[in-house]
Design a protein around this motif. Structure first.
Motif, PDB file in Angstrom:
ATOM      1  N   ALA A  76      21.234  40.058  16.217  1.00  0.00           N
ATOM      2  CA  ALA A  76      22.012  39.114  17.029  1.00  0.00           C
ATOM      3  C   ALA A  76      23.148  38.605  16.158  1.00  0.00           C
ATOM      4  O   ALA A  76      22.981  37.688  15.354  1.00  0.00           O
ATOM      5  CB  ALA A  76      21.138  37.960  17.509  1.00  0.00           C
ATOM      6  N   VAL A  77      24.316  39.207  16.288  1.00  0.00           N
ATOM      7  CA  VAL A  77      25.419  39.009  15.354  1.00  0.00           C
ATOM      8  C   VAL A  77      26.311  37.845  15.793  1.00  0.00           C
ATOM      9  O   VAL A  77      26.632  37.700  16.972  1.00  0.00           O
ATOM     10  CB  VAL A  77      26.263  40.295  15.233  1.00  0.00           C
ATOM     11  CG1 VAL A  77      27.461  40.082  14.322  1.00  0.00           C
ATOM     12  CG2 VAL A  77      25.392  41.442  14.707  1.00  0.00           C
ATOM     13  N   SER A  78      26.720  37.021  14.819  1.00  0.00           N
ATOM     14  CA  SER A  78      27.691  35.959  15.071  1.00  0.00           C
ATOM     15  C   SER A  78      28.628  35.837  13.880  1.00  0.00           C
ATOM     16  O   SER A  78      28.314  36.308  12.781  1.00  0.00           O
ATOM     17  CB  SER A  78      26.988  34.616  15.313  1.00  0.00           C
ATOM     18  OG  SER A  78      26.400  34.137  14.104  1.00  0.00           O
ATOM     19  N   ILE A  79      29.795  35.236  14.118  1.00  0.00           N
ATOM     20  CA  ILE A  79      30.707  34.877  13.031  1.00  0.00           C
ATOM     21  C   ILE A  79      30.485  33.394  12.750  1.00  0.00           C
ATOM     22  O   ILE A  79      30.671  32.565  13.644  1.00  0.00           O
ATOM     23  CB  ILE A  79      32.169  35.147  13.409  1.00  0.00           C
ATOM     24  CG1 ILE A  79      32.379  36.632  13.690  1.00  0.00           C
ATOM     25  CG2 ILE A  79      33.105  34.692  12.287  1.00  0.00           C
ATOM     26  CD1 ILE A  79      33.771  36.985  14.185  1.00  0.00           C
ATOM     27  N   PRO A  80      30.057  33.021  11.566  1.00  0.00           N
ATOM     28  CA  PRO A  80      29.729  31.617  11.311  1.00  0.00           C
ATOM     29  C   PRO A  80      30.961  30.723  11.342  1.00  0.00           C
ATOM     30  O   PRO A  80      32.070  31.145  10.983  1.00  0.00           O
ATOM     31  CB  PRO A  80      29.102  31.645   9.913  1.00  0.00           C
ATOM     32  CG  PRO A  80      29.678  32.867   9.268  1.00  0.00           C
ATOM     33  CD  PRO A  80      29.862  33.871  10.374  1.00  0.00           C
TER      34      PRO A  80
END
Length: 525
Positions: free
Chosen positions: A488-492
């Motif tokens: 579950a990929v996100s850009i912090p």
């Protein structure tokens, strides 16, 4: 050599002494202490205490510290545990009976007795040479006269300020508002506290009027702290733990710190051909994320107060890493480890100093969450940490809250040794990220031959409680590949961690690096 047509930083070279830390004023103060005849411990303490004024959301005298240091003349690495304990009357049963499943940040139950000041006083007396009066002067000066708020500090301040209670808002806001970059921040109450410690030592902090201010503030809010809890505070010399990876020895602080997690993670990674992977590719990011999940799950089961950590040898055994590595699939992401009931967060400072005699100090110092508990004392405005959140309320767990226990700690200083020689004190800030950050830094250096500044600059990713945080330095192609593997990929919103390091070369040159994710720098002379 870096491309000088692309924005970036050069490493800093010197021969006499060096400091690398997250704020320029603290780096300058530490180097000035070295020039005045202080050793690396004097300089590191001076810089650390000043960082509590420069970065008050990250650290302060109401917090804890851990220190690794190598005395001049030999390559032993010594450890000092400056983390405080829960008050004697702390009781998980009471909190469970009140319906709580975790310790709340703004509660006095989250406040463990601050341990850093005891460690600073002890190390100044037993290792330093200048004395407290000299090394606390920079922090006293800036607490009284003020520091201009740095850009990254201002960014974090705005995110963290909502936890501040009414008394803390008086001390940690400027004209009732979050300060903007360049505004002057002062804490005259802390200047007075530091003046008294400079004159009278640890007793000025842990007994008398200052201790009474801390205890009275906490008990008025329902805390169970006593003056005896503060008077009994004592730092503890401990034995480091270490492990080897690709020809380098990683030395870490033992429990209650989580340093063993970094060693386990590298032990797992050693079962893969990381050096043959693209350092910024999806394959490396995936394997590292899977190793982190397994290492952190192990941490959650075992790491606690050293008196309650019973399976450390098992955690660091080669067969444990081999069994965990066998669970990793290169084509599928595994579920995240069960979340901790206790809290792990991201806010801390780090300072490393090497002096002319090659004493090396690696020091990390924190109030845990941004602005800690948000509770400031009534008279002096001392801001308390919330390290009690590092306990679990799970009955029977080694890290269960209990009177006189130290909680599992996220902050870990690091040190590298090669062929028996201390070569690099370093630290990676970022709460839960820190073991992953230590492993990533070592891998960058050993698997990919990066220089130390390049190794700190390189983009980061971190699988954190089911969220695969991937910094913007990675390509969208890599993000999609990771998502295709099941992450579950996100850009912090915030850069992942921050780091500093000093390499001691064989010919005696010091090479310093400081992470651009922070406001700091490396300075030498």
């Amino acid at each position: 050599m870096r491309d000088f047509q692309v924005p970036g930083r050069s490493v800093v070279f010197s021969t006499n002494g060096m400091c690398a830390t997250s704020h320029p004023l603290a780096a300058h103060a530490a180097v000035d202490i070295l020039k005045r005849g202080g050793n690396a411990m004097d300089a590191a303490i001076a810089g650390a205490v000043l960082l509590g004024i420069c970065e008050p959301q990250m650290t302060g005298i109401g917090g804890d510290c851990f220190v690794l240091y190598s005395p001049s003349g030999h390559d032993d690495v010594l450890a000092m545990n400056g983390s405080g304990k829960a008050p004697a009357a702390a009781d998980a049963t009471r909190l469970r009976s009140a319906g709580l499943t975790a310790i709340e940040q703004g509660s006095p139950d989250a406040v463990t007795v601050p341990g850093a000041m005891d460690a600073f006083c002890h190390l100044s007396e037993t290792v330093g040479v200048l004395g407290l009066d000299a090394i606390l002067q920079p922090a006293i000066h800036y607490a009284e006269n003020g520091v201009p708020v740095a850009p990254r500090v201002a960014f974090d301040w705005g995110n963290d300020a909502p936890i501040l209670n009414p008394r803390a808002r008086e001390s940690y806001l400027v004209n009732g508002a979050v300060p903007k970059p360049g505004q002057i921040f002062r804490v005259p109450g802390q200047a007075e506290v530091l003046r008294r410690v400079a004159k009278h030592g640890r007793a000025a902090f842990y007994t008398g009027e200052i201790a009474e201010d801390m205890v009275n503030t906490l008990t008025a809010l329902g805390g169970v702290h006593t003056l005896d809890d503060f008077a009994a505070t004592a730092c503890e010399a401990t034995t480091p733990v270490s492990g080897n990876y690709a020809g380098v020895e990683l030395v870490e602080h033992p429990p209650n710190g989580q340093g063993a997690t970094a060693i386990l993670m590298l032990n797992i990674l050693s079962h893969f051909d990381i050096a043959d992977m693209d350092p910024l590719g999806a394959e490396r990011a995936h394997i590292e994320a899977e190793a982190a999940k397994l290492a952190y799950d192990t941490r959650n089961r075992f790491i606690a107060d050293s008196r309650h950590t019973e399976r450390l040898d098992h955690m660091l055994a080669p067969e444990t890493a081999a069994a965990l590595a066998a669970l990793i699939r290169q084509d599928t992401a595994m579920p995240a480890a069960a979340p901790l009931a206790e809290s792990v967060h991201k806010d801390t400072i780090y300072v490393t100093v090497v002096d002319k005699d090659r004493m090396a100090v690696s020091l990390i110092y924190s109030v845990f969450h941004g602005f800690g508990s948000g509770i400031a004392t009534d008279k002096f405005g001392i801001l308390f940490q919330c390290r009690g959140m590092g306990f679990t309320l799970q009955e029977g767990h080694p890290n269960e809250l209990g009177g006189g226990k130290r909680p599992m700690h996220t902050i870990i200083p690091g040190m590298l040794r090669e062929n028996g020689r201390v070569t690099m004190p370093f630290g990676v800030m970022g709460g839960a990220y820190q073991p992953n950050g230590h492993a990533r830094l070592v891998s960058n250096l050993r698997d990919f031959g990066m220089g130390i500044q390049e190794a700190l600059d390189a983009p980061r990713c971190f699988s954190d409680a089911g969220d695969m945080k991937v910094e913007r330095g990675y390509s969208d192609v890599v993000r999609q590949q990771l998502a295709d593997l099941g992450h579950a990929v996100s850009i912090p919103d915030t850069a992942i961690g921050g780091a500093q390091a000093i390499r001691i070369t064989e010919d005696g040159v010091l090479e310093g690096a400081s992470d651009p994710r922070k406001d700091g720098c490396a300075l030498g002379y």
